[in-house]
Scaffold this active site. Structure first.
Site, PDB file in Angstrom:
ATOM      1  N   ARG A 128       0.811  -1.236   0.000  1.00  0.00           N
ATOM      2  CA  ARG A 128       0.000   0.000   0.000  1.00  0.00           C
ATOM      3  C   ARG A 128       0.842   1.284   0.000  1.00  0.00           C
ATOM      4  O   ARG A 128       0.386   2.344   0.418  1.00  0.00           O
ATOM      5  CB  ARG A 128      -0.962   0.028   1.190  1.00  0.00           C
ATOM      6  CG  ARG A 128      -1.965  -1.100   1.153  1.00  0.00           C
ATOM      7  CD  ARG A 128      -3.168  -0.795   2.027  1.00  0.00           C
ATOM      8  NE  ARG A 128      -4.086  -1.904   1.957  1.00  0.00           N
ATOM      9  CZ  ARG A 128      -3.986  -2.987   2.715  1.00  0.00           C
ATOM     10  NH1 ARG A 128      -3.023  -3.080   3.612  1.00  0.00           N
ATOM     11  NH2 ARG A 128      -4.853  -3.957   2.588  1.00  0.00           N
ATOM     12  N   LYS A 150       2.996  11.542 -10.956  1.00  0.00           N
ATOM     13  CA  LYS A 150       2.098  10.706 -11.775  1.00  0.00           C
ATOM     14  C   LYS A 150       2.842   9.420 -12.096  1.00  0.00           C
ATOM     15  O   LYS A 150       3.954   9.453 -12.639  1.00  0.00           O
ATOM     16  CB  LYS A 150       1.724  11.419 -13.072  1.00  0.00           C
ATOM     17  CG  LYS A 150       0.612  12.430 -12.909  1.00  0.00           C
ATOM     18  CD  LYS A 150       0.129  12.888 -14.274  1.00  0.00           C
ATOM     19  CE  LYS A 150      -0.957  13.942 -14.137  1.00  0.00           C
ATOM     20  NZ  LYS A 150      -1.358  14.473 -15.455  1.00  0.00           N
ATOM     21  N   GLU A 192       9.093  18.289 -24.652  1.00  0.00           N
ATOM     22  CA  GLU A 192       8.492  18.707 -23.368  1.00  0.00           C
ATOM     23  C   GLU A 192       9.081  20.048 -22.924  1.00  0.00           C
ATOM     24  O   GLU A 192       8.394  20.862 -22.297  1.00  0.00           O
ATOM     25  CB  GLU A 192       8.716  17.638 -22.283  1.00  0.00           C
ATOM     26  CG  GLU A 192       8.181  16.242 -22.621  1.00  0.00           C
ATOM     27  CD  GLU A 192       6.660  16.065 -22.483  1.00  0.00           C
ATOM     28  OE1 GLU A 192       5.952  17.044 -22.179  1.00  0.00           O
ATOM     29  OE2 GLU A 192       6.184  14.928 -22.701  1.00  0.00           O
ATOM     30  N   LYS A 236       7.596  22.836 -14.009  1.00  0.00           N
ATOM     31  CA  LYS A 236       6.791  21.703 -13.539  1.00  0.00           C
ATOM     32  C   LYS A 236       6.519  21.842 -12.042  1.00  0.00           C
ATOM     33  O   LYS A 236       5.405  21.598 -11.562  1.00  0.00           O
ATOM     34  CB  LYS A 236       7.503  20.377 -13.848  1.00  0.00           C
ATOM     35  CG  LYS A 236       6.684  19.185 -13.395  1.00  0.00           C
ATOM     36  CD  LYS A 236       6.332  18.220 -14.468  1.00  0.00           C
ATOM     37  CE  LYS A 236       5.299  17.216 -13.997  1.00  0.00           C
ATOM     38  NZ  LYS A 236       5.186  16.037 -14.790  1.00  0.00           N
ATOM     39  N   GLU A 246      -4.296  17.527 -10.254  1.00  0.00           N
ATOM     40  CA  GLU A 246      -4.901  17.941 -11.529  1.00  0.00           C
ATOM     41  C   GLU A 246      -6.379  18.295 -11.390  1.00  0.00           C
ATOM     42  O   GLU A 246      -7.223  17.809 -12.148  1.00  0.00           O
ATOM     43  CB  GLU A 246      -4.683  16.872 -12.602  1.00  0.00           C
ATOM     44  CG  GLU A 246      -4.777  17.448 -14.012  1.00  0.00           C
ATOM     45  CD  GLU A 246      -4.318  16.481 -15.092  1.00  0.00           C
ATOM     46  OE1 GLU A 246      -3.210  15.942 -14.982  1.00  0.00           O
ATOM     47  OE2 GLU A 246      -5.087  16.291 -16.043  1.00  0.00           O
ATOM     48  N   ARG A 250      -3.046  21.987 -13.431  1.00  0.00           N
ATOM     49  CA  ARG A 250      -2.057  20.993 -13.864  1.00  0.00           C
ATOM     50  C   ARG A 250      -2.359  20.432 -15.251  1.00  0.00           C
ATOM     51  O   ARG A 250      -1.451  19.971 -15.936  1.00  0.00           O
ATOM     52  CB  ARG A 250      -1.959  19.853 -12.828  1.00  0.00           C
ATOM     53  CG  ARG A 250      -0.875  18.862 -13.204  1.00  0.00           C
ATOM     54  CD  ARG A 250      -0.526  17.882 -12.102  1.00  0.00           C
ATOM     55  NE  ARG A 250       0.482  16.949 -12.588  1.00  0.00           N
ATOM     56  CZ  ARG A 250       1.202  16.146 -11.829  1.00  0.00           C
ATOM     57  NH1 ARG A 250       1.029  16.156 -10.524  1.00  0.00           N
ATOM     58  NH2 ARG A 250       2.083  15.328 -12.365  1.00  0.00           N
ATOM     59  N   ASN A 254      -0.554  18.912 -19.963  1.00  0.00           N
ATOM     60  CA  ASN A 254      -0.926  17.960 -21.016  1.00  0.00           C
ATOM     61  C   ASN A 254      -0.979  18.624 -22.382  1.00  0.00           C
ATOM     62  O   ASN A 254      -1.515  18.056 -23.338  1.00  0.00           O
ATOM     63  CB  ASN A 254      -2.289  17.326 -20.701  1.00  0.00           C
ATOM     64  CG  ASN A 254      -2.224  16.490 -19.446  1.00  0.00           C
ATOM     65  OD1 ASN A 254      -1.239  15.822 -19.206  1.00  0.00           O
ATOM     66  ND2 ASN A 254      -3.265  16.567 -18.632  1.00  0.00           N
ATOM     67  N   HIS A 257      -0.640  16.720 -25.596  1.00  0.00           N
ATOM     68  CA  HIS A 257      -0.794  15.306 -25.266  1.00  0.00           C
ATOM     69  C   HIS A 257      -2.137  14.726 -25.708  1.00  0.00           C
ATOM     70  O   HIS A 257      -2.282  13.520 -25.779  1.00  0.00           O
ATOM     71  CB  HIS A 257      -0.632  15.075 -23.759  1.00  0.00           C
ATOM     72  CG  HIS A 257       0.781  15.257 -23.274  1.00  0.00           C
ATOM     73  ND1 HIS A 257       1.486  16.426 -23.459  1.00  0.00           N
ATOM     74  CD2 HIS A 257       1.625  14.426 -22.622  1.00  0.00           C
ATOM     75  CE1 HIS A 257       2.692  16.307 -22.932  1.00  0.00           C
ATOM     76  NE2 HIS A 257       2.811  15.102 -22.419  1.00  0.00           N
ATOM     77  N   HIS A 261      -1.337  11.590 -27.492  1.00  0.00           N
ATOM     78  CA  HIS A 261      -1.602  10.256 -26.933  1.00  0.00           C
ATOM     79  C   HIS A 261      -2.317   9.373 -27.953  1.00  0.00           C
ATOM     80  O   HIS A 261      -2.041   8.179 -28.059  1.00  0.00           O
ATOM     81  CB  HIS A 261      -2.458  10.357 -25.670  1.00  0.00           C
ATOM     82  CG  HIS A 261      -1.655  10.636 -24.443  1.00  0.00           C
ATOM     83  ND1 HIS A 261      -2.228  10.916 -23.226  1.00  0.00           N
ATOM     84  CD2 HIS A 261      -0.320  10.668 -24.236  1.00  0.00           C
ATOM     85  CE1 HIS A 261      -1.277  11.121 -22.330  1.00  0.00           C
ATOM     86  NE2 HIS A 261      -0.121  10.986 -22.922  1.00  0.00           N
ATOM     87  N   HIS A 274       7.088   9.104 -27.433  1.00  0.00           N
ATOM     88  CA  HIS A 274       6.193  10.025 -26.717  1.00  0.00           C
ATOM     89  C   HIS A 274       6.452  11.484 -27.108  1.00  0.00           C
ATOM     90  O   HIS A 274       5.525  12.230 -27.421  1.00  0.00           O
ATOM     91  CB  HIS A 274       6.380   9.818 -25.209  1.00  0.00           C
ATOM     92  CG  HIS A 274       5.524  10.705 -24.364  1.00  0.00           C
ATOM     93  ND1 HIS A 274       4.166  10.528 -24.235  1.00  0.00           N
ATOM     94  CD2 HIS A 274       5.823  11.797 -23.625  1.00  0.00           C
ATOM     95  CE1 HIS A 274       3.677  11.466 -23.438  1.00  0.00           C
ATOM     96  NE2 HIS A 274       4.669  12.260 -23.061  1.00  0.00           N
TER      97      HIS A 274
END
Ligand code: NAD
Ligand code: GLY
Length: 378
Positions: A128, A150, A192, A236, A246, A250, A254, A257, A261, A274
């Site tokens: 956990r 993330k 990026e 960042k 987010e 935030r 993206n 993206h 994506h 990517h």
């Protein structure tokens, strides 16, 4: 040793991004000196990497950690985005079980964003949640993937659909490792970096514009590389510190993206990397914003010029089916109440979030991008 520290300050915790040339050899020393309070030796550390990176940097890192009194074991995963799967995470769990990792043990991710995302996810879920350290070795992972918590893996139906927020205890960036990064991966990281210039930091954008060359690591001066790393990490940090999970702001990270994506997923996560997909996605977002009169044509052209100067693609593959792209956009995590949310540029240095982009505009832009001149790789 020269160290630059960028701090991430979140409501519940804080951690540092250390940028230090040669820092890989000092990780053990810094951890054991209590610079990252919960991670002092002796304790078990599981270093997760892939064979490509591990054979170059594994020995230095392991030596540094064992010398400092840590009990170190390793777990190597196959290299590639196509292995960013639950199956690979299962391999990390198996190693954690074999080496009896406890709650006070930690994982160390040594590699690019793929290794970092999977190690973070394994650390988030093993017992956990146990601590982990990011040692990013690709430019993309240094400026983006390793920071902000993330973590996750891909589902066959979509990228990063399975994951958790789990912040690292420390991010250690050793820029010297970029010497061995393949040029195509270097450019992917630059996508990026350009992203931060567009959405957040016009000074960074201007510094990139005025650099004589940007398309390979060797072409950057030491001071420009330092600026790229520190300002990107700071961008960042600024965004994540304001909106860890987010809830709003935030989402601007993206940028590029949404369509990116979809392209990555439709090309099987292997043909286009990517960063290349993000470059295509930023070009698409730039065109959409221009059609919607959200930003000036001049800014749009400056963005395209910078992407091309980095030798990143602005054209999308001609064999992509527009309708399939549109359908895939609907499964993206960025869909809210059935509407696709786009991050669009408002100016260089500023982005906006909107769900008002019509399917018709997306179709037009996809057609336009297929017709754009392709960039050469190599
Ligand atoms: P990657 O991890 O696949 O690394 C690219 C290639 O470079 C790999 O073959 C790797 O082995 C190799 N490599 C890495 N460092 C090297 C070095 N120093 N020398 C030689 N080879 C080296 O890809 P990436 O571009 O680093 O990361 C992409 C991944 O990051 C994607 O899965 C993306 O979803 C994820 N990502 C996550 C976040 C986040 O916030 N968590 C943000 C951006 C991207
Ligand atoms: N790379 C997107 C984010 O970290 O939110």
């Amino acid at each position: 040793m020269n160290k630059t520290v960028v701090s991430i300050s979140l409501p519940q915790l804080a951690y540092d991004v250390i940028i230090a040339a040669g820092g890989l050899s000092f990780l053990g020393q810094w951890l054991s000196a209590g610079e990252v309070p919960p991670l002092t030796a002796p304790r078990k550390l599981l270093v997760v990497s892939n064979p490509t990176v591990f054979q170059i940097y594994g020995p230095t890192l392991i030596e540094s950690l064992t010398q400092a009194g840590f009990e170190v074991s390793t777990c190597l995963l196959p290299d590639g985005e196509q292995y960013k799967t639950l199956e690979s995470v299962q391999t990390i769990y198996d190693a954690a079980l074999q080496h009896r990792l406890e709650r006070r043990s930690a994982m160390v991710a040594l590699g690019g964003g793929v290794i970092g995302d999977m190690t973070g996810f394994a650390a988030a879920t093993w017992l956990r949640g146990i601590p982990f350290v990011q040692v990013p070795t690709s430019l993309l992972a240094m400026v983006d993937a390793s920071i902000g918590g993330k973590t996750g893996v891909n589902h066959p139906q979509g990228k990063n659909l399975i994951g958790a927020f789990h912040q690292p205890k420390l991010v250690l960036i050793d820029p010297q490792v970029l010497e061995t990064l393949p040029v195509r991966e270097f450019r992917a990281g630059m996508a990026e970096v350009i992203k931060y210039g567009i959405i957040w930091d016009q000074e960074l954008f201007a510094a990139l514009e005025s650099a004589p060359q940007l398309d390979r690591y060797e072409a950057l001066s030491e001071s420009l590389l330092h600026k790229i790393l520190t300002r990107s990490c700071q961008a960042k940090a600024d965004v994540v510190s304001q909106d860890e999970k987010e809830a709003g702001l935030r989402a601007i990270l993206n940028y590029g993206h949404t369509i990116g994506h979809a392209i990555e997923s439709l090309t099987g996560y292997s043909r286009i990397n990517h960063g290349e997909a993000v470059a295509m996605g930023m070009a698409a977002a730039g065109w959409i914003a221009e059609k919607m009169d959200l930003w000036k044509a001049d800014h749009h052209h400056r963005q395209l010029a910078l992407i091309q100067k980095t030798n990143l693609p602005t054209a999308i593959p001609g064999d992509l089916d527009d309708e399939v792209v549109l359908r895939l956009l609907q499964t993206d995590k960025k869909v809210k109440s059935g509407r696709v949310r786009f991050i669009l540029p408002a100016a260089i240095g500023r982005a906006t979030i909107t769900d008002q982009v019509s399917s018709e505009i997306i179709r037009q832009v996809l057609q336009q991008l297929k017709a754009s001149p392709a960039q050469v790789q190599g």
